[in-house]
Design an enzyme around this catalytic site. Structure first.
Site, short mmCIF file in Angstrom:
data_model
loop_
_atom_site.label_atom_id
_atom_site.label_comp_id
_atom_site.label_asym_id
_atom_site.label_seq_id
_atom_site.Cartn_x
_atom_site.Cartn_y
_atom_site.Cartn_z
N ASP A 96 82.68 56.48 52.49
CA ASP A 96 81.11 56.21 52.28
C ASP A 96 80.59 55.87 53.54
OD1 ASP A 96 79.32 55.35 49.39
OD2 ASP A 96 78.69 55.03 51.44
N SER A 97 79.51 56.41 53.92
CA SER A 97 78.92 56.23 55.20
C SER A 97 78.60 54.74 55.25
CB SER A 97 78.02 57.29 55.68
OG SER A 97 77.00 56.93 55.20
N SER A 98 78.22 53.97 54.20
CA SER A 98 77.97 52.71 54.45
C SER A 98 79.10 51.79 55.24
CB SER A 98 77.68 52.01 52.99
OG SER A 98 76.97 52.86 52.34
N THR A 138 78.75 61.64 50.01
CA THR A 138 78.58 62.22 48.64
C THR A 138 78.95 63.85 48.62
OG1 THR A 138 76.55 61.05 48.47
CG2 THR A 138 76.59 63.03 46.91
N ASP A 196 73.68 58.03 54.14
CA ASP A 196 72.86 56.73 54.19
C ASP A 196 73.09 56.25 55.68
OD1 ASP A 196 72.82 56.41 51.54
OD2 ASP A 196 74.53 55.13 51.30
N1 ASP Z 1 76.78 56.61 49.96
C1 ASP Z 1 76.57 58.10 50.52
C2 ASP Z 1 77.21 57.88 51.96
O1 ASP Z 1 76.29 57.62 52.90
C3 ASP Z 1 75.40 58.83 50.33
C4 ASP Z 1 75.32 59.97 50.71
O2 ASP Z 1 76.41 60.66 51.24
O3 ASP Z 1 74.39 60.77 50.45
O4 ASP Z 1 78.45 58.27 52.16
#
Ligand code: ASP
Length: 334
Positions: A54-56, A12, A87
């Site tokens: 995105d870390s997912s 994010t 995440d």
């Molecule tokens: N979906 C985002 C990620 O983990 C959430 C974040 O960065 O806070 O990349």
């Protein structure tokens, strides 16, 4: 002056809105939102993954990319800041803690809940405080912090002790069973007594991780067929068994767990509770110990998973793995 390398992996903090949803963008845009960084009293360099994520989407290959960047640059920098999505940050921090043995420099993961381009972002403070922490030295001029950490919302945590517990609070992380490494307010209060230092100084890098591991979260009413099917996954080496309370499980699945253990699968007992540890208080917990389930004591699921990935990837015997799982390798278990 300290030399710090910022590694941008996505998340994010650097995202922008496209078609109404947040997507990773580039490091140039991110840094342009903090012009004051040029006045920071350290030499700051940056590098970005070719494709920030995105870390997912994090996986073992992604962790290896980060490790490669750090190992190539290890001698040339005093510390490393990894900008990462929140995440799966606790998983990456845990994985990196096992990938690096004998770390003597700070590796601090940080990110934010709101993109850096938003006026109310938490990213600016998180990044600047992480830089300050990475620059701290001991009297002998060596780095004060020599481990993999997470910095978020005024708190520095041991990375492999954390878990993300809030999808919306700035204060998104929590270290259920280990105290903070530092608290940042008007002053930076480093809890030196909680810091970890390596026994040797020669860094070792372990990139072989196994993914033949599964997390089995128990729930009331879980069917015997579900448990049987999971224990019969081909090539499976380890199961993280997320149990109730102090490490308790229903009795009607014990036979399948025992067969799995007899077939060489290691089962690691981790509590579903946010706080506390696995201990043999109840008969239903002792049953597990009696069939050979290994106690995870107060380890987090994130650290348990990545520790098993590391141990199964590095040619230890099953007996060694059972022993090492219960010992602290990087401060992950009490
Ligand atoms: N979906 C985002 C990620 O983990 C959430 C974040 O960065 O806070 O990349």
């Amino acid at each position: 002056m300290q030399k710090i390398l910022i590694i941008y992996t996505g998340g994010t903090i650097g995202m922008i809105k496209q078609n109404g949803v947040l997507v990773p963008f580039n490091i140039e845009n991110l840094l342009s939102k903090i012009p004051l960084l040029s006045e920071f009293p350290a030499e700051i360099f940056t590098v970005s993954l070719d494709k920030p994520i995105d870390s997912s989407n994090a996986n073992i290959d992604f962790w290896i990319k980060i490790v490669d960047i750090i190992s190539i640059n290890y001698e040339n920098y005093d510390g490393f800041i990894i900008l990462h999505g929140s995440d799966t940050m606790a998983y990456t921090a845990s994985a990196l803690s096992f990938m690096f043995a004998n770390l003597t420099k700070p590796v601090i993961l940080t990110g934010s809940q709101l993109p850096i381009g938003l006026i109310r972002t938490d990213g600016r403070e998180n990044l600047i405080a992480s830089l300050e922490l990475a620059c701290k030295t001991k009297n002998d001029e060596k780095a004060l912090i020599q481990e993999v950490c997470i910095y978020f919302e005024s708190k520095l945590f041991r990375g492999n002790r954390t878990t993300k517990y809030s999808a919306e609070k700035f204060d998104a992380f929590f270290s259920p069973n280990f105290p903070l490494l530092a608290k940042v307010g008007t002053k930076i209060d480093i809890k030196v007594e909680n810091l970890l230092y390596p026994e040797k100084e020669n860094i070792k890098i372990h990139k072989n991780f196994s993914s033949d591991i599964v997390i089995l979260k128990l729930f009331p009413g879980i069917s015997r067929n579900t448990v049987k099917a999971i224990t019969e996954i081909p090539e499976l080496k380890g199961i993280i068994l997320e149990t109730f309370g102090a490490g308790n499980a229903p009795e009607d699945i014990l036979d399948f767990l025992k067969i799995a253990i007899d077939n060489g699968i290691i089962i690691f007992n981790v509590t579903q509770c946010m706080n506390g540890k696995v201990e043999n208080i109840y008969a239903v917990g002792e049953n597990l110990a009696n069939i050979g389930v290994v106690s995870g004591k107060d380890i987090t699921t994130e650290a348990a998973l990545t520790k098993m990935m590391y141990l199964f990837g590095n040619n230890f015997s099953n007996n060694e793995i059972k022993k090492l799982l219960q010992q602290s390798l990087r401060g992950e278990i009490s």
